[in-house]
Design a protein around this motif. Structure first.
Motif: not given
Lengths: 455, 455
Positions: B329-336, B343-346, B350-355, B357-363
């Protein structure tokens, strides 16, 4: 060897259909039209009698009059109230295994994209037993319910029908190739996307982009039916119809219509046996001719002359309903443009001293052809229609469902014995049952076949 | 005393509905969607379990993508192919006596005059058991199939929906007065013409003149359902809906939506109990929590991530399907535009150290709320929703029809014992069953009641 004929039952999801007033008969169950029991009862009995198909007609708003008033339409339930027949089909499919399930749908009531999905859904549910009677509505009330300012010209109506068919043919025949559906659980592919194609139709009346929402059904296109009578209607039928309904007053009249349509069809590259012609007839059955005549008289006693006039004027658009039914034709010869010749013929054809009335005229000209007699007399009359090339009979009821039940009980065994009627259903879809030795889909000579880009 | 809740089953006349890929499960019968047996089997079992209604959702053309391609929609059968659900209703009415029969129909697929007749026909057939989920389609493909050049604005879509409802309300509520149908054989009056009125609607989008073709059905208007989520959708629901579907992630989220809609509804003169709120939930049942967790894991193994992404992007219009599901997500913050905040909330949640993804976000954001546990744990969760004002549960299936059958067998007895679920059906129409002590028709506080000129 006698060729077997096709038999269909013409009904309507309404209280009054073609025999106005018969709902008042003590044996009539017509007022149960809005529940399923009447229809599942009838369709099961019809299937036991090996009837080819039940056929629901439809009429989007009756505009008939009698004595200048439309009240009789509602009072005598002249096709109003009226349910949407496609709503009944899945219940009837569930109640039966073989009988065809066919109905009328005007091209003004559903957008083509919607209608194509409805039909595909029902063709799947019924294992390929559906047929569609294509109509362009002819009355003012129907058009005004759909945002038109009145009935368009004949040319515009049939132009719209042609374009509507072009769209639904593309959806049914072109959008999903054969083999598009794999339903492969292992590979995780239900549909192969390379075999599904969006249609892109942009015509004067319809713009439709997208792929058909439903996968191809057993028949793809339903069995296509038509009943056009005007020159432009006959031309339309000769191009599109697989089943055509006739309302001839005699075998000779039927022969004339059949030959005209067959000639036209050949001109469009179709063959003589691409279209089945079904003559509309009513039957009154007795064990003797006298008994049948007495029964006909009894049934006719339930006919509402006013209702019948409203029905006829609504169907034909001839505004005879403005006159008292007892008005003499000779007093009306110059009142309605276009009907002068028919009035004069009727006056000349009357027995000496008889001055025919509006009611006489309508009864002679538009009453469905009724045959009263013993089962053998009825079979003889049906044979006479077959002799001139009629392929089948569309049976109109008098009292619902009693007159059909009498036909099943008394006429069917005689017709089967003579080889005029099937003893059992053939296998396959409705199309395969009606056209022996052909496949489930429209033939290559049909215009819809031109849509099949991927074969 | 505990108030009983409403339970409905959310299905779709398709292979894939909300749990993408589950049709591949060995126990799934989803690919039988196009035949009647699956549906009559399910609806009979549901009726035995006293489920209030079956609910067919619909989706006129899925436009979802994954990795920039739409192929997955067809391959994984993400709501395509798809039958027209109203075509199934008469068969289901015939197979049952009490369960509600409800479905989704977009206001763009049938003209209002046609749709009103379809619904009246089915309400008669089912003795007043039908409900309609009103939707304005939201995707481009749907509109292009119906001659639009793309999705109209939110305002235009809901403006169209308001006008469509105005027309069908007039047909259902105004056109035929109570007592119009006499069905009097003796006097020969089926309908009293003085009690049937043509409607005359001339608005920006529809022109409809004429009387309703079908006589009033038991409920007149079907039970009206809605699932709008946007401010304009909530406003629409607060005016028209009798049943509203929620897809909240928690009881607190549900409470917020309920309060918002109830406040709006009161502003329109409706009362707090005029609208029933149904929360969408999936259940995975085990005799222990561990067993349920293992089953959930097994079922999740059948989920198609690509199919799910395509489904979510198609439903929401958020074009996340253009990205690889593993993109951070961090690579897409400004795309849509419009999704930056989410995206920023998600990312922050996230737990520390976890980045994520799009899949995580949608799930996280769009997976239907699933509860795995013992029947008692499930009943506890349902009670928690009831405690905040939720009136019922819309049950989403995982494996069809197995996960419903498990619910009937294991959860229903516990829910009934706790008084959360009815032990038997109330008498009367679906509306009378859902709203105890009210009549078969819409209440006087509903906008459709304004159409009743003749009471």
């Amino acid at each position: 060897m006698t060729k077997r004929m096709i038999f269909t039952l013409a009904v309507m999801d309404s209280v009054g259909h073609n025999f106005q007033g018969s709902w008042r008969h003590p044996d009539s169950r017509s007022s149960e039209y809005k529940k399923l029991d009447l229809w599942t009862h009838l369709v099961r009995k019809a299937e036991a009698a090996k009837i080819d198909a039940i056929f629901f007609t439809d009429q989007l708003g009756m505009t008939g009059t009698c004595n200048g008033s439309e009240d009789i339409v509602l009072e005598m339930a002249v096709t109003v109230p009226l349910g949407e027949p496609s709503m009944l089909i899945s219940a009837l499919a569930q109640a039966t295994k073989n009988i065809g399930l066919t109905w009328t749908s005007s091209i003004i009531q559903h957008p083509p994209f919607t209608f194509a999905r409805m039909v595909s859904t029902l063709d799947h549910i019924s294992d390929g037993r559906v047929g569609w009677n294509i109509v362009t509505s002819t009355n003012d009330r129907a058009y005004r319910a759909f945002g038109f300012s009145g009935v368009p010209s004949h040319e515009e109506r049939y132009g719209r029908a042609d374009e509507y068919l072009e769209v639904v043919y593309k959806l049914w025949e072109e959008s999903w190739e054969d083999g598009a559906v794999l339903a492969d659980r292992e590979r995780g592919i239900y549909t192969d996307p390379r075999k599904v194609h969006s249609i892109s139709h942009h015509g004067p009346r319809f713009d439709v982009d997208g792929y058909h929402l439903m996968e191809p059904s057993p028949q793809r296109s339903p069995v296509l039916m038509q009943a056009g009578g005007s020159p432009i209607g006959l031309d339309f039928a000769s191009r599109h119809a697989e089943v055509m309904f006739l309302a001839a007053m005699s075998p000779e009249g039927a022969a004339k219509q059949i030959n005209a349509v067959r000639d036209l069809a050949r001109g469009y590259g179709r063959t003589a046996d691409d279209i089945l012609f079904l003559q509309g007839l009513s039957f009154v059955i007795g064990s003797t001719e006298d008994e049948a005549a007495r029964k006909l008289e009894e049934w006719e006693g339930w006919r509402s002359a006013e209702g019948q006039i409203a029905y006829w004027t609504g169907l034909t658009g001839l505004d005879l309903g403005q006159f008292d039914p007892q008005t003499r034709l000779e007093d009306l010869v110059d009142t309605i443009p276009g009907i002068r010749g028919a009035f004069i013929s009727a006056i000349n054809a009357a027995p000496p001293g008889v001055k025919p009335t509006v009611l006489n005229f309508l009864t002679t000209a538009f009453k469905p052809h009724t045959i009263a007699g013993t089962p053998d007399m009825i079979a003889d009359k049906i044979e006479a229609f077959q002799a001139v090339g009629v392929d089948g009979i569309q049976i109109m009821s008098v009292v619902m469902p009693g007159s059909y039940e009498e036909f099943f009980e008394h006429a069917v065994p005689v017709l089967q014995k003579r080889g005029l009627m099937q003893q059992d259903y053939a296998r396959g879809t409705l199309r395969e049952k009606l056209f022996a030795g052909r496949g489930a889909h429209l033939t290559a000579t049909h215009p819809a076949a031109r849509c099949r880009r991927y074969t």
